[in-house]
Write a protein that holds these residues in place. Structure first.
Motif, PDB file in Angstrom:
ATOM      1  N   ASN B   5     -16.718 -22.907  43.735  1.00 31.90           N
ATOM      2  CA  ASN B   5     -16.325 -23.340  42.407  1.00 31.90           C
ATOM      3  C   ASN B   5     -15.907 -24.802  42.429  1.00 31.90           C
ATOM      4  OD1 ASN B   5     -15.669 -23.267  39.792  1.00 31.90           O
ATOM      5  ND2 ASN B   5     -14.159 -21.615  39.955  1.00 31.90           N
ATOM      6  N   PRO B   6     -16.626 -25.734  41.754  1.00 31.86           N
ATOM      7  CA  PRO B   6     -16.171 -27.126  41.702  1.00 31.86           C
ATOM      8  C   PRO B   6     -14.858 -27.196  40.927  1.00 31.86           C
ATOM      9  CG  PRO B   6     -18.053 -26.793  40.241  1.00 31.86           C
ATOM     10  CD  PRO B   6     -17.780 -25.472  40.882  1.00 31.86           C
ATOM     11  N   ARG B   7     -13.853 -27.812  41.508  1.00 34.17           N
ATOM     12  CA  ARG B   7     -12.515 -27.752  40.910  1.00 34.17           C
ATOM     13  C   ARG B   7     -12.421 -28.590  39.642  1.00 34.17           C
ATOM     14  NH1 ARG B   7      -7.220 -26.054  42.819  1.00 34.17           N
ATOM     15  NH2 ARG B   7      -6.594 -28.230  43.076  1.00 34.17           N
ATOM     16  N   GLN B   8     -11.867 -28.002  38.626  1.00 29.77           N
ATOM     17  CA  GLN B   8     -11.529 -28.734  37.414  1.00 29.77           C
ATOM     18  C   GLN B   8     -10.152 -29.356  37.564  1.00 29.77           C
ATOM     19  OE1 GLN B   8     -13.315 -29.417  34.846  1.00 29.77           O
ATOM     20  NE2 GLN B   8     -15.080 -28.219  35.482  1.00 29.77           N
ATOM     21  N   ARG B  12     -11.061 -35.948  36.641  1.00 33.03           N
ATOM     22  CA  ARG B  12     -10.740 -36.946  35.611  1.00 33.03           C
ATOM     23  C   ARG B  12     -11.436 -36.568  34.308  1.00 33.03           C
ATOM     24  NH1 ARG B  12      -8.577 -41.321  38.286  1.00 33.03           N
ATOM     25  NH2 ARG B  12      -8.980 -42.777  36.596  1.00 33.03           N
ATOM     26  N   VAL B  13     -10.962 -35.493  33.703  1.00 33.14           N
ATOM     27  CA  VAL B  13     -11.580 -35.007  32.464  1.00 33.14           C
ATOM     28  C   VAL B  13     -11.003 -35.795  31.289  1.00 33.14           C
ATOM     29  CG1 VAL B  13     -11.911 -32.992  30.977  1.00 33.14           C
ATOM     30  CG2 VAL B  13     -11.807 -32.703  33.475  1.00 33.14           C
ATOM     31  N   GLN B  14     -11.854 -36.364  30.453  1.00 36.01           N
ATOM     32  CA  GLN B  14     -11.397 -37.074  29.249  1.00 36.01           C
ATOM     33  C   GLN B  14     -10.771 -36.086  28.284  1.00 36.01           C
ATOM     34  OE1 GLN B  14     -12.324 -40.394  27.966  1.00 36.01           O
ATOM     35  NE2 GLN B  14     -13.485 -41.126  29.728  1.00 36.01           N
ATOM     36  N   GLY B 501      -1.747 -34.107  26.177  1.00 42.32           N
ATOM     37  CA  GLY B 501      -3.103 -33.761  26.602  1.00 42.32           C
ATOM     38  C   GLY B 501      -3.247 -32.312  27.034  1.00 42.32           C
ATOM     39  N   LEU B 502      -2.376 -31.436  26.528  1.00 46.16           N
ATOM     40  CA  LEU B 502      -2.385 -30.044  26.995  1.00 46.16           C
ATOM     41  C   LEU B 502      -3.653 -29.299  26.595  1.00 46.16           C
ATOM     42  CD1 LEU B 502       1.322 -29.102  26.183  1.00 46.16           C
ATOM     43  CD2 LEU B 502       0.330 -29.592  28.427  1.00 46.16           C
ATOM     44  N   GLU B 503      -4.313 -29.747  25.512  1.00 44.72           N
ATOM     45  CA  GLU B 503      -5.543 -29.048  25.110  1.00 44.72           C
ATOM     46  C   GLU B 503      -6.623 -29.240  26.165  1.00 44.72           C
ATOM     47  OE1 GLU B 503      -6.565 -30.014  20.972  1.00 44.72           O
ATOM     48  OE2 GLU B 503      -4.419 -30.225  20.567  1.00 44.72           O
ATOM     49  N   THR B 504      -6.455 -30.272  26.963  1.00 44.06           N
ATOM     50  CA  THR B 504      -7.417 -30.534  28.037  1.00 44.06           C
ATOM     51  C   THR B 504      -6.942 -29.948  29.366  1.00 44.06           C
ATOM     52  OG1 THR B 504      -7.902 -32.599  26.907  1.00 44.06           O
ATOM     53  CG2 THR B 504      -8.748 -32.349  29.157  1.00 44.06           C
ATOM     54  N   THR B 505      -5.722 -30.268  29.743  1.00 49.90           N
ATOM     55  CA  THR B 505      -5.264 -29.843  31.077  1.00 49.90           C
ATOM     56  C   THR B 505      -5.169 -28.323  31.175  1.00 49.90           C
ATOM     57  OG1 THR B 505      -3.003 -30.270  30.326  1.00 49.90           O
ATOM     58  CG2 THR B 505      -4.050 -31.969  31.664  1.00 49.90           C
ATOM     59  N   MET B 506      -4.716 -27.672  30.105  1.00 46.04           N
ATOM     60  CA  MET B 506      -4.597 -26.212  30.167  1.00 46.04           C
ATOM     61  C   MET B 506      -5.990 -25.574  30.229  1.00 46.04           C
ATOM     62  SD  MET B 506      -1.373 -25.701  30.375  1.00 46.04           S
ATOM     63  CE  MET B 506      -1.004 -27.301  31.043  1.00 46.04           C
ATOM     64  N   ASN B 665      -4.731 -33.631  36.129  1.00 50.45           N
ATOM     65  CA  ASN B 665      -5.745 -34.548  35.610  1.00 50.45           C
ATOM     66  C   ASN B 665      -5.209 -35.969  35.766  1.00 50.45           C
ATOM     67  OD1 ASN B 665      -7.347 -36.238  34.024  1.00 50.45           O
ATOM     68  ND2 ASN B 665      -7.709 -34.672  32.462  1.00 50.45           N
ATOM     69  N   PRO B 666      -5.810 -36.759  36.665  1.00 53.77           N
ATOM     70  CA  PRO B 666      -5.256 -38.094  36.940  1.00 53.77           C
ATOM     71  C   PRO B 666      -5.221 -38.994  35.709  1.00 53.77           C
ATOM     72  CG  PRO B 666      -7.075 -37.573  38.445  1.00 53.77           C
ATOM     73  CD  PRO B 666      -7.010 -36.452  37.460  1.00 53.77           C
ATOM     74  N   LEU B 667      -6.170 -38.825  34.794  1.00 54.28           N
ATOM     75  CA  LEU B 667      -6.145 -39.680  33.586  1.00 54.28           C
ATOM     76  C   LEU B 667      -4.897 -39.387  32.764  1.00 54.28           C
ATOM     77  CD1 LEU B 667      -9.857 -39.408  32.358  1.00 54.28           C
ATOM     78  CD2 LEU B 667      -8.786 -41.319  33.556  1.00 54.28           C
ATOM     79  N   VAL B 668      -4.598 -38.095  32.661  1.00 55.62           N
ATOM     80  CA  VAL B 668      -3.427 -37.703  31.875  1.00 55.62           C
ATOM     81  C   VAL B 668      -2.144 -38.144  32.574  1.00 55.62           C
ATOM     82  CG1 VAL B 668      -2.119 -35.714  31.025  1.00 55.62           C
ATOM     83  CG2 VAL B 668      -4.596 -35.820  30.673  1.00 55.62           C
TER      84      VAL B 668
END
Ligand SMILES: Cc1cc2nc3c(=O)[nH]c(=O)nc-3n(C[C@H](O)[C@H](O)[C@H](O)COP(=O)(O)OP(=O)(O)OC[C@H]3O[C@@H](n4cnc5c(N)ncnc54)[C@H](O)[C@@H]3O)c2cc1C
Lengths: 287, 780
Positions: B5-8, B12-14, B501-506, B665-668
């Motif tokens: 499984n490639p880790r999410q 660096r997810v926008q 940014g919880l809609e992304t990180t979660m 998420n490093p961007l967050v």
């Protein structure tokens, strides 16, 4: 933070604007760039019953008329950056404009609005006082010219009468070579100045033949100093005595102290900015 | 080949929410427009302390349009109560509308309603309140003065609270000390400034007996509970919705009187009621922050070891205790965290919160820690200077290196990277340190380098609140994860996202567990009807606890998917891997079944489910914080250049080395750190809420209350060290607040270094810097 009720009138000619202002008297106010008036209305510090929008009037010329530079009341601050007449004749003026607010403010704010608003820290009122400009005031009953030194009466108070509006400001053209500079210090970029200094030096070769100096922010209106001006005349560009001039100016002013800056600090700034400003202007002239 | 499984998590997810937020599609509180709405405008106290003699509404009689007016007399005994039940705390309440007495300028006195917001404001202006002035308690010194009566009747002095904390043998430390260093440090009063001010809309529908309240809040469930208790309504019939919230920073992490009052007015008038706070109200009367004064005395051995610390902590908490963190929140937090990242075992602190005629203090990003770290880290530099040690070397001698570490107050620190961060910053700043040294020969241009090293207790658990008896009472976060028949996922999150940014990180966290793409996961939050009960978003807990809860709930669903996949592919459950939207047989990736097929089978074609399996793909998990939380750490560094003749300072460089454990998420993370640092720079240099001697506020708009702006902010460099904690499911520690904690200390230390003076207070405006550098101009 919503304005109290007002009626809006858009004037399409100067005569119409003056007639409306005459009709409304104390209850009417010209609306120019709105950068000072609208925030004041939102805070209900200003409650005009009638706003006379003057933005459509043809009052936006920058041109030489006789021996003065005529600047229309609706000239926006950002125009000075690109107008060659300003750069050529009024270098202190040009430097001062860099200190006005932010790009948006400079895009909307006007000469007439700035001098009429008469904020004690604003640049253009200082520039007018520095250059002995004449404020052209018109009303339904005629026109008069008020020397800048008599125009600013107090913080936010001018010599304008109800029904009167500024149509232009006239800056006498310098008669010989001049140099000038304007420096100030604010807490952040674009802030109103804690103190600002403007200087204009007329010179003949290396000798300073005339001098004007103004300080903004320290008192309720821009202040000149005859002592400093007299001290500078006759000195040389190479050695204008900038340090001593700073000392004289700061000793002569009793600045306001408030939560933003102590009076002692303003005094110190006046001394240092005067020194730098004179040195800079003299340096440019001799370069 | 093996299915992996490639880790999410860590990618660096926008941010998904940015599309909505940046394109104008977000819906904030003022966008809630209901037909027939009444708009509320407050009449607010204009004196700081006075007895209400008369409220004159005569002017409204012939105003020409309908208005409704409510005063303290109309609302019964509705009030905000935020008390901690121990003997050292004096009781107080704030009526939703002042009754009898007003205690700060801006306190709501009357609520005026009209059918148009402009008219409501016009009408409010026509209400005149006559006061009999009472003596003002304007400063902490006045609050200490027994001859000035306290602002609450029956109080024995002007303190909400005064308490002690101690550990170890301070007498022994004092006796052993070669150096005793005592200093006093102060941080100014600030406003907390989200871009969007507060606002509440409430609507009662008799048909379903439902009260719906929209509020720009960080804690919708707590708002619901408070309203239910105060208005005596069934909680099941109240729905609280936080729409898009344009920043909160802790300021919106309280329950406010306005929220309760607007709900009450909606019921009372039978119409939707809307209140949108304006900026002046926000600055003057929402919530203030900081306003600390600390006197510290350190006991230091001959060889530069900290042996013990004595602390006297005073906070001007203003006129009322706020819910749920109370008037004891800031002072108590400062006392608790003062030992910081250093290894010593003797400590004694007294902390107190003074009641004055000012806007109440509440939680604002960092909550007391910016002030505590300011004092602690200024003190470390002042000690280093006095005993002739390099400040970084002095910290390295004293920093905790072995974990877990039980600190002097009995709190256990999980592993961190305190020494590594200091060493890292020393490398990064080597050139600046040399340049600062070289500038010492100049009397006109000085540069300086300052650092602040700190730990931040994050993700506090219930025991932490129980110990302090804070009305928040508990600290868990819940998440409900539901897979739909088409394999997409909805997460009902007990957190509220207002910039985190919880809609992304979660979604990233759930995606890893479920083997689906994060884009297929919809994170719903901020609505008590769609999210499980939780405490909301505050205290740097979204990542560690929210992320942990989402992970645990998702793992339960993943488990069920694997059982189902194993059943359908005749494989062993433990041999199944979920990724990329498919369930694979791990060692034979040619064999797979689509997760959406499994979802359809689990939710619709349930006839083929394995024997005994219950239909549905839904799980909920509530995760409480560890007993002592988990300790994130960071070092902040500032490089400043000062023009001595004018006091003009330029912030040339700002560097952060941070360790928040596992990075989701490093961007967050970078965004959170940078945003926090900017606010910290505001605290250090600009933001100051000023009152005059009569407690009239002087900085009531952005013309006087100065926020940091882009030109004043250098590029903020962020370096990461990752020390995952064993205490949360993903190894994450909290990081939301950390950015705001270090800057005041780092910048003050840089000024101290540049000018070779001690710096004891903020804000460091040009005027202050100029006064501090008098000796370099030969003026002192
Ligand atoms: C964020 C911000 C920062 C700013 N920073 C600066 C700064 O650094 N330096 C600075 O100098 N200014 C600054 N300003 C003010 C700006 O320059 C204003 O534009 C200027 O002071 C007023 O010009 P205006 O055309 O906007 O006037 P308006 O706001 O339209 O009017 C101001 C007043 O003048 C009156 N008025 C306008 N025109 C006339 C006229 N022709 N005759 C008679 N009365 C008239 C109006 O009735 C009103 O009372 C700032 C403003 C803002 C909002």
């Amino acid at each position: 933070m919503r304005p109290s009720a007002f009626d809006y009138h858009k004037a399409s000619t100067l005569d119409q604007a003056l007639a409306l202002l005459a009709e409304f008297g104390d209850d009417g106010r010209p609306l120019a760039g709105g950068q000072s008036l609208v925030p004041m209305m939102n805070l209900r510090l200003a409650r005009p019953r009638h706003l006379v929008d003057i933005n459509a009037l043809p009052l936006d010329a920058i041109e030489i008329r006789g021996d003065a530079l005529h600047i229309g009341a609706l000239v926006r601050h950002e125009r000075y950056f690109t107008d060659p007449l300003i750069a050529e004749h009024f270098p202190a003026f040009l430097e001062a404009v860099h200190w006005i607010g932010h790009p948006t403010i400079r895009r909307h704010g006007t000469m007439g609005g700035s001098v009429s608003h008469a904020d004690p820290t604003a640049e253009l009122p200082s520039v007018c006082v520095l250059h002995d400009a004449l404020i052209v005031a018109a009303s339904a009953s005629g026109e008069r010219r008020i020397p800048a030194t008599e125009f600013f009466l107090n913080a936010y108070v001018t010599a304008l009468e109800p029904g009167e509006m500024v149509t232009a400001v006239e800056f006498p053209l310098p008669s010989g070579p001049t140099s000038g500079a304007f420096m100030e210090l604010g807490e952040r970029v674009g802030d109103f100045a804690i103190a600002g200094i403007g200087v204009v030096l007329g010179h003949d070769g290396n000798t300073i033949t005339s001098a004007r100096i103004v300080c903004s922010g320290a008192r309720l209106v821009p202040v000149r100093s005859a002592d400093v001006e007299a001290f500078l005349v006759g000195r040389t560009l190479a050695d204008p005595g900038a340090q001593e001039a700073g000392r004289i100016f700061s000793a002569a002013i009793d600045p306001v102290g408030d939560h933003a800056a102590s009076a002692a600090y303003r005094k110190g700034l006046i001394k240092e900015l005067t020194r730098r400003c004179i040195a800079h202007a003299a340096g440019k002239a001799s370069a | 080949m093996k299915a992996e499984n490639p880790r999410q998590i860590g990618a660096r997810v926008q941010r998904f929410e940015d599309t909505r937020l940046l394109s104008g599609a977000a819906r904030y509180i003022d966008d809630i427009r209901l037909p027939n709405t009444l708009h509320l405008s407050f009449v607010r106290a204009q004196v700081a302390h006075g007895r209400i003699l008369e409220i004159d509404t005569f002017g409204l009689e012939d105003i020409g349009y309908p208005t409704w007016v409510f005063t303290g007399e109309d609302i019964g005994n509705l009030s905000m109560k935020a008390h901690q039940d121990y003997p050292e705390m004096q009781y107080s309440e704030q009526p939703l509308l002042a009754r009898d007495v007003v205690r700060f300028v801006g306190e709501p006195v009357a609520a005026v309603l009209a059918e148009d917001p402009y008219r409501a404001e016009d009408a409010a202006e026509l209400v005149f309140v006559d006061y009999d002035p009472l003596p003002v308690v304007g400063t902490m010194d006045q609050a200490r003065d027994a001859s000035i009566p306290p602002i609450f009747e029956g109080w024995k002095n002007s303190m909400f609270v005064e308490r002690q904390m101690k550990g170890g043998d301070l007498e022994a430390a004092r006796a052993q000390a070669a150096h005793v260093i005592r200093r006093t440090y102060r941080n100014q009063r600030q406003a907390g400034v989200p871009m969007e001010c507060r606002g509440v809309v409430a609507h009662y529908t008799p048909g379903d007996r439902m009260l719906t309240v929209w509020s720009s809040t960080q804690m919708p469930h707590l708002v619901r509970t408070y309203i239910a208790e105060e208005l005596d309504l069934p909680e099941a019939r109240i729905r609280v919705i936080a729409p898009d919230v344009g920043g909160g920073f802790g300021i919106k992490g309280q329950v406010f009187g306005e929220e309760v009052l607007v709900a009450w007015l909606a019921i009372k008038t039978g119409r939707p009621v809307k209140w949108i706070e304006d900026r002046r109200e926000h600055l003057v009367a929402s919530l203030h922050a900081r306003d600390h004064e600390h006197t510290l005395e350190a006991y230091v051995s001959d060889d530069g070891r900290l042996l013990g610390l004595w602390a006297d902590i005073s906070v001007d908490v203003g006129a009322y205790s706020t819910f749920p963190f109370t008037a004891a929140g800031d002072p108590g937090m400062a006392a608790k965290v003062m030992p910081g990242p250093y290894d010593f075992q003797a400590y004694e602190a007294t902390f107190r919160g003074f009641a004055t005629n000012k806007c109440p203090i509440g939680t604002y990003r960092g909550v007391a820690r910016p002030s505590a770290v300011f004092s602690q880290e200024r003190l470390m530099d002042d000690i280093a200077r006095e005993i002739g040690m390099d400040p970084i070397a002095f910290r390295l001698r004293n920093v905790i290196r072995e974990f877990p570490y039980k600190n002097v107050l009995g709190f256990t620190y999980d592993p961190g990277s305190y020494a590594e961060s200091l060493e890292k910053i020393r490398d990064v700043l080597a050139d600046d340190i040399a340049a600062a040294e070289a500038s010492k020969s100049s009397a006109t241009t000085r540069t300086g380098v300052g650092i602040a090293c700190f730990v931040e207790q994050t993700a506090h658990g219930t025991p932490d609140f129980t110990r302090r008896r804070v009305p928040i009472e508990t600290g868990y976060i819940s998440a409900r994860v539901e897979m739909q028949p088409d394999g997409t996922v909805v997460i009902g999150l007990g957190l509220q996202s207002h910039g985190q940014g919880l809609e992304t990180t979660m979604a990233q966290v759930a995606a890893d567990a479920l083997g689906v793409l994060p884009e297929t996961i919809f994170v719903r939050h901020g609505d008590t009807l769609t999210s499980p009960y939780s405490m909301g978003t505050w205290g740097s807990r979204g990542g560690p606890l929210g992320g942990g809860a989402v992970h645990m709930a998702s793992m339960q669903i993943a488990e069920k998917l694997k059982v189902l996949a194993a059943h359908e592919m005749q494989a062993d459950k433990d041999a199944i891997t979920l990724y990329g939207g498919r369930a694979y047989v791990t060692d034979n990736p040619d064999r797979f079944v689509e997760i959406r097929t499994l979802a359809r089978h689990a939710l619709r074609n349930v006839e083929n489910l394995p024997e005994g399996m219950i239909p549905g793909l839904e799980a909920e998990f509530s995760l409480d914080g560890p007993r002592d939380g988990t300790y994130a750490n960071a070092v902040h560094a500032a490089v400043v250049e000062i023009d001595v003749p004018t006091g003009k300072m330029k912030l040339k460089r700002f560097v952060v080395v941070e360790d928040c454990g596992t990075i989701l998420n490093p961007l967050v993370v970078d965004g959170q750190v940078r945003g926090g640092v900017v606010q910290g720079i505001g605290s250090a240099l600009f933001e100051h809420f000023v009152y005059d001697a009569e407690c009239q506020p002087l900085t009531t708009s952005f013309a006087d209350y100065l926020m940091p702006q882009a030109p004043e902010i250098p590029d903020i460099e962020v370096h990461h060290i990752e020390t995952p904690t064993p205490l949360t499911p993903l190894g994450a520690k909290g990081l939301g607040e950390g950015g705001a904690i270090g800057p005041a200390a780092a910048i003050a230390n840089a000024v101290s270094n540049a000018l070779d003076v001690e710096v004891s207070e903020t804000p460091l405006k040009a005027s202050a810097i100029w006064h501090l550098s008098a000796h370099l101009r030969g003026e002192a």
